[in-house]
Scaffold this active site. Structure first.
Site, PDB file in Angstrom:
ATOM      1  N   SER A 184     -11.677  -2.415   2.415  1.00  0.00           N
ATOM      2  CA  SER A 184     -10.454  -1.622   2.620  1.00  0.00           C
ATOM      3  C   SER A 184      -9.562  -2.252   3.686  1.00  0.00           C
ATOM      4  O   SER A 184     -10.048  -2.713   4.734  1.00  0.00           O
ATOM      5  CB  SER A 184     -10.810  -0.206   3.086  1.00  0.00           C
ATOM      6  OG  SER A 184     -11.482   0.508   2.086  1.00  0.00           O
ATOM      7  N   ILE A 185      -8.264  -2.229   3.438  1.00  0.00           N
ATOM      8  CA  ILE A 185      -7.311  -2.727   4.440  1.00  0.00           C
ATOM      9  C   ILE A 185      -7.492  -1.946   5.749  1.00  0.00           C
ATOM     10  O   ILE A 185      -7.463  -2.523   6.844  1.00  0.00           O
ATOM     11  CB  ILE A 185      -5.869  -2.618   3.907  1.00  0.00           C
ATOM     12  CG1 ILE A 185      -5.673  -3.612   2.746  1.00  0.00           C
ATOM     13  CG2 ILE A 185      -4.861  -2.880   5.020  1.00  0.00           C
ATOM     14  CD1 ILE A 185      -4.327  -3.524   2.049  1.00  0.00           C
TER      15      ILE A 185
ATOM     16  N   ILE B 238      -3.636   5.231   2.400  1.00  0.00           N
ATOM     17  CA  ILE B 238      -4.121   6.082   1.315  1.00  0.00           C
ATOM     18  C   ILE B 238      -3.163   6.034   0.130  1.00  0.00           C
ATOM     19  O   ILE B 238      -1.942   6.151   0.304  1.00  0.00           O
ATOM     20  CB  ILE B 238      -4.267   7.540   1.833  1.00  0.00           C
ATOM     21  CG1 ILE B 238      -5.475   7.619   2.770  1.00  0.00           C
ATOM     22  CG2 ILE B 238      -4.380   8.526   0.683  1.00  0.00           C
ATOM     23  CD1 ILE B 238      -5.655   8.958   3.442  1.00  0.00           C
TER      24      ILE B 238
ATOM     25  N   TYR C  11       2.480  -1.726 -12.021  1.00  0.00           N
ATOM     26  CA  TYR C  11       2.464  -0.966 -10.765  1.00  0.00           C
ATOM     27  C   TYR C  11       3.134   0.393 -10.967  1.00  0.00           C
ATOM     28  O   TYR C  11       2.765   1.390 -10.346  1.00  0.00           O
ATOM     29  CB  TYR C  11       3.124  -1.771  -9.639  1.00  0.00           C
ATOM     30  CG  TYR C  11       2.676  -1.343  -8.256  1.00  0.00           C
ATOM     31  CD1 TYR C  11       1.348  -1.477  -7.853  1.00  0.00           C
ATOM     32  CD2 TYR C  11       3.583  -0.794  -7.353  1.00  0.00           C
ATOM     33  CE1 TYR C  11       0.932  -1.079  -6.594  1.00  0.00           C
ATOM     34  CE2 TYR C  11       3.172  -0.396  -6.087  1.00  0.00           C
ATOM     35  CZ  TYR C  11       1.850  -0.540  -5.710  1.00  0.00           C
ATOM     36  OH  TYR C  11       1.456  -0.140  -4.460  1.00  0.00           O
TER      37      TYR C  11
ATOM     38  N   LYS D 232       5.684   4.412  -3.582  1.00  0.00           N
ATOM     39  CA  LYS D 232       5.816   3.552  -2.384  1.00  0.00           C
ATOM     40  C   LYS D 232       7.266   3.549  -1.885  1.00  0.00           C
ATOM     41  O   LYS D 232       7.507   3.457  -0.673  1.00  0.00           O
ATOM     42  CB  LYS D 232       5.343   2.130  -2.682  1.00  0.00           C
ATOM     43  CG  LYS D 232       3.839   2.005  -2.927  1.00  0.00           C
ATOM     44  CD  LYS D 232       3.007   2.449  -1.727  1.00  0.00           C
ATOM     45  CE  LYS D 232       1.550   2.026  -1.848  1.00  0.00           C
ATOM     46  NZ  LYS D 232       0.691   2.681  -0.840  1.00  0.00           N
TER      47      LYS D 232
ATOM     48  N   THR E 235      -9.247  -4.952  -3.136  1.00  0.00           N
ATOM     49  CA  THR E 235      -9.843  -3.689  -2.685  1.00  0.00           C
ATOM     50  C   THR E 235     -10.078  -2.801  -3.905  1.00  0.00           C
ATOM     51  O   THR E 235      -9.648  -3.141  -5.015  1.00  0.00           O
ATOM     52  CB  THR E 235      -8.888  -2.932  -1.741  1.00  0.00           C
ATOM     53  OG1 THR E 235      -7.701  -2.600  -2.480  1.00  0.00           O
ATOM     54  CG2 THR E 235      -8.502  -3.747  -0.515  1.00  0.00           C
ATOM     55  N   LEU E 236     -10.684  -1.643  -3.676  1.00  0.00           N
ATOM     56  CA  LEU E 236     -10.870  -0.667  -4.756  1.00  0.00           C
ATOM     57  C   LEU E 236      -9.539  -0.265  -5.372  1.00  0.00           C
ATOM     58  O   LEU E 236      -9.390  -0.211  -6.592  1.00  0.00           O
ATOM     59  CB  LEU E 236     -11.520   0.595  -4.187  1.00  0.00           C
ATOM     60  CG  LEU E 236     -13.024   0.783  -4.258  1.00  0.00           C
ATOM     61  CD1 LEU E 236     -13.351   2.176  -3.741  1.00  0.00           C
ATOM     62  CD2 LEU E 236     -13.537   0.587  -5.669  1.00  0.00           C
ATOM     63  N   ALA E 237      -8.554   0.011  -4.502  1.00  0.00           N
ATOM     64  CA  ALA E 237      -7.246   0.465  -4.982  1.00  0.00           C
ATOM     65  C   ALA E 237      -6.595  -0.618  -5.852  1.00  0.00           C
ATOM     66  O   ALA E 237      -6.025  -0.323  -6.911  1.00  0.00           O
ATOM     67  CB  ALA E 237      -6.341   0.823  -3.801  1.00  0.00           C
TER      68      ALA E 237
HETATM   69  P1  NAD Z   1      -8.882   1.261  -0.744  1.00  0.00           P
HETATM   70  O1  NAD Z   1      -9.274   1.731  -2.102  1.00  0.00           O
HETATM   71  O2  NAD Z   1      -9.891   0.628   0.092  1.00  0.00           O
HETATM   72  O3  NAD Z   1      -8.182   2.440   0.066  1.00  0.00           O
HETATM   73  C1  NAD Z   1      -7.488   3.509  -0.547  1.00  0.00           C
HETATM   74  C2  NAD Z   1      -7.946   4.743   0.165  1.00  0.00           C
HETATM   75  O4  NAD Z   1      -7.235   5.895  -0.291  1.00  0.00           O
HETATM   76  C3  NAD Z   1      -9.442   5.024  -0.079  1.00  0.00           C
HETATM   77  O5  NAD Z   1     -10.130   5.086   1.141  1.00  0.00           O
HETATM   78  C4  NAD Z   1      -9.440   6.384  -0.753  1.00  0.00           C
HETATM   79  O6  NAD Z   1     -10.565   7.170  -0.435  1.00  0.00           O
HETATM   80  C5  NAD Z   1      -8.146   6.968  -0.180  1.00  0.00           C
HETATM   81  N1  NAD Z   1      -7.737   8.164  -0.927  1.00  0.00           N
HETATM   82  C6  NAD Z   1      -7.359   8.266  -2.230  1.00  0.00           C
HETATM   83  N2  NAD Z   1      -7.139   9.556  -2.534  1.00  0.00           N
HETATM   84  C7  NAD Z   1      -7.363  10.284  -1.401  1.00  0.00           C
HETATM   85  C8  NAD Z   1      -7.322  11.662  -1.084  1.00  0.00           C
HETATM   86  N3  NAD Z   1      -6.979  12.607  -1.986  1.00  0.00           N
HETATM   87  N4  NAD Z   1      -7.616  12.048   0.189  1.00  0.00           N
HETATM   88  C9  NAD Z   1      -7.969  11.130   1.128  1.00  0.00           C
HETATM   89  N5  NAD Z   1      -8.034   9.801   0.875  1.00  0.00           N
HETATM   90  C10 NAD Z   1      -7.746   9.391  -0.379  1.00  0.00           C
HETATM   91  O7  NAD Z   1      -7.670   0.259  -1.036  1.00  0.00           O
HETATM   92  P2  NAD Z   1      -6.616  -0.440  -0.068  1.00  0.00           P
HETATM   93  O8  NAD Z   1      -6.021  -1.502  -0.904  1.00  0.00           O
HETATM   94  O9  NAD Z   1      -7.213  -0.758   1.221  1.00  0.00           O
HETATM   95  O10 NAD Z   1      -5.511   0.690   0.074  1.00  0.00           O
HETATM   96  C11 NAD Z   1      -5.016   1.160   1.323  1.00  0.00           C
HETATM   97  C12 NAD Z   1      -3.505   1.270   1.272  1.00  0.00           C
HETATM   98  O11 NAD Z   1      -2.960  -0.055   1.209  1.00  0.00           O
HETATM   99  C13 NAD Z   1      -2.966   2.008   0.061  1.00  0.00           C
HETATM  100  O12 NAD Z   1      -1.858   2.790   0.451  1.00  0.00           O
HETATM  101  C14 NAD Z   1      -2.527   0.879  -0.837  1.00  0.00           C
HETATM  102  O13 NAD Z   1      -1.519   1.266  -1.754  1.00  0.00           O
HETATM  103  C15 NAD Z   1      -1.980  -0.068   0.195  1.00  0.00           C
HETATM  104  N6  NAD Z   1      -1.769  -1.439  -0.246  1.00  0.00           N
HETATM  105  C16 NAD Z   1      -2.779  -2.119  -0.847  1.00  0.00           C
HETATM  106  C17 NAD Z   1      -2.551  -3.427  -1.265  1.00  0.00           C
HETATM  107  C18 NAD Z   1      -3.643  -4.197  -1.959  1.00  0.00           C
HETATM  108  O14 NAD Z   1      -3.349  -5.201  -2.610  1.00  0.00           O
HETATM  109  N7  NAD Z   1      -4.890  -3.821  -1.841  1.00  0.00           N
HETATM  110  C19 NAD Z   1      -1.300  -4.029  -1.062  1.00  0.00           C
HETATM  111  C20 NAD Z   1      -0.293  -3.308  -0.427  1.00  0.00           C
HETATM  112  C21 NAD Z   1      -0.534  -2.001  -0.021  1.00  0.00           C
END
Ligand code: NAD
Length: 273
Positions: A28-29, A101, A165, A172, A203-205
């Site tokens: 996770s980020i 999130i 996306y 976003k 990541t998972l997301a």
């Molecule tokens: P991740 O899957 O590790 O994290 C996403 C988190 O959101 C998880 O911990 C999940 O439990 C949480 N979440 C989802 N629904 C929820 C709810 N109802 N209540 C509480 N928590 C909830 O993935 P990530 O990539 O680390 O994502 C973190 C953020 O970074 C997100 O906003 C994602 O859009 C953003 N992001 C990710 C990327 C990428 O490429 N991975 C790029 C840019 C931005």
């Protein structure tokens, strides 16, 4: 602990306490950010979504000495109430908040935006991925010391179309606009709010987005740095924005994406590789 040496140590966050929302696992980020903040002396509280994730988050959080690890579903007011009450009870005040999130139904993260975005999916995506930052910012601001700082994580799909996306790009865009309004309102309390627009990180997301593989390879080939986005760079930007290094910076969307966002047209060589 793996990764500990990868994060510059120091005392930029010494004496500061904050909440990390959004760790699901070690990829996770939010976890990269947490490790960087810990290496700079911050005390951290973690929230996680549901029991299954809790089993992953507990050992991670405990490995960096956190003992405030709270279940919190951002779509439920009672759950948010309880999480912020627990932090207030233990610490009284905080200095920062990390919101990382996002969620949308997988069926909307592929193919046609117009065809696949139902009313319910639109509402749910906005709720989890945009409104939750507004809600968390309000709650955090009630216990945040002046000089405090909050960040959220966003992606370029808010500004430009990115295949698959879809509705997440719309959420976003709302999240980035919300960050500006949060910054405007909380500025009077001496609190800053910024967004980091990260390039693709595994990541998972990210796995939820259809044809993610193409997303990664195209970013790598077209970005000026010709490389993937290193989550340590995202964590470094978070440290800047959350520490006093980031004084006077608020309402910003800061890109950490190997420079991909500045490219109007990639080099021909990039397209052939
Ligand atoms: P991740 O899957 O590790 O994290 C996403 C988190 O959101 C998880 O911990 C999940 O439990 C949480 N979440 C989802 N629904 C929820 C709810 N109802 N209540 C509480 N928590 C909830 O993935 P990530 O990539 O680390 O994502 C973190 C953020 O970074 C997100 O906003 C994602 O859009 C953003 N992001 C990710 C990327 C990428 O490429 N991975 C790029 C840019 C931005």
């Amino acid at each position: 602990m793996a990764g500990e040496t990868a994060f510059p140590a120091g005392d930029l966050m010494k004496g500061k306490r904050g909440i990390i929302m959004g760790v699901a696992n070690k990829n996770s980020i939010a976890w990269h950010i947490a490790q960087q903040l810990h290496a700079q002396g911050a005390d951290l509280a973690f929230t996680y979504a549901g029991e299954a994730l809790g089993r992953r988050v507990h050992p991670l959080a405990e490995s960096i000495d956190a003992d405030l690890i709270i279940e919190c579903d951002v779509t439920k007011d009672a759950s948010m109430d309880a999480a912020f009450a627990a932090v207030k009870e233990k610490w009284g005040t905080i200095d920062f908040l990390v919101h990382a999130i996002a969620y949308s139904d997988k069926s909307a993260l592929e193919g046609s935006f117009v065809e696949n975005t139902t009313r319910q999916i639109f509402k749910d995506t906005m709720d989890v991925s945009a409104f939750s930052f507004v809600d968390a910012a309000r709650r955090a601001s009630e216990i945040m010391n002046p000089g405090g700082s909050m960040i959220t994580l966003t992606y370029l799909g808010s500004e430009r179309t990115v295949p698959n996306y879809n509705v997440m790009g719309v959420a976003k865009a709302a999240l980035e606009a919300s960050t500006r309004y949060i910054a405007k309102d909380l500025g009077a309390k001496g609190i800053r709010a910024n967004a980091i627009s990260a390039g693709p990180v595994k990541t998972l997301a990210a796995a939820g987005i259809s044809s993610g593989k193409h997303l990664f390879s195209f970013n790598r080939l077209a970005a000026p740095l010709r490389d993937d986005t290193d989550p340590r760079g995202v964590a470094g930007a978070a440290l800047y924005l959350l520490s006093d290094l980031g004084l006077s910076c608020t309402g910003e969307t800061h890109h950490v994406d190997a420079g991909f966002h500045i490219v109007g047209m990639p080099d021909e060589s990039a397209l052939k590789e």
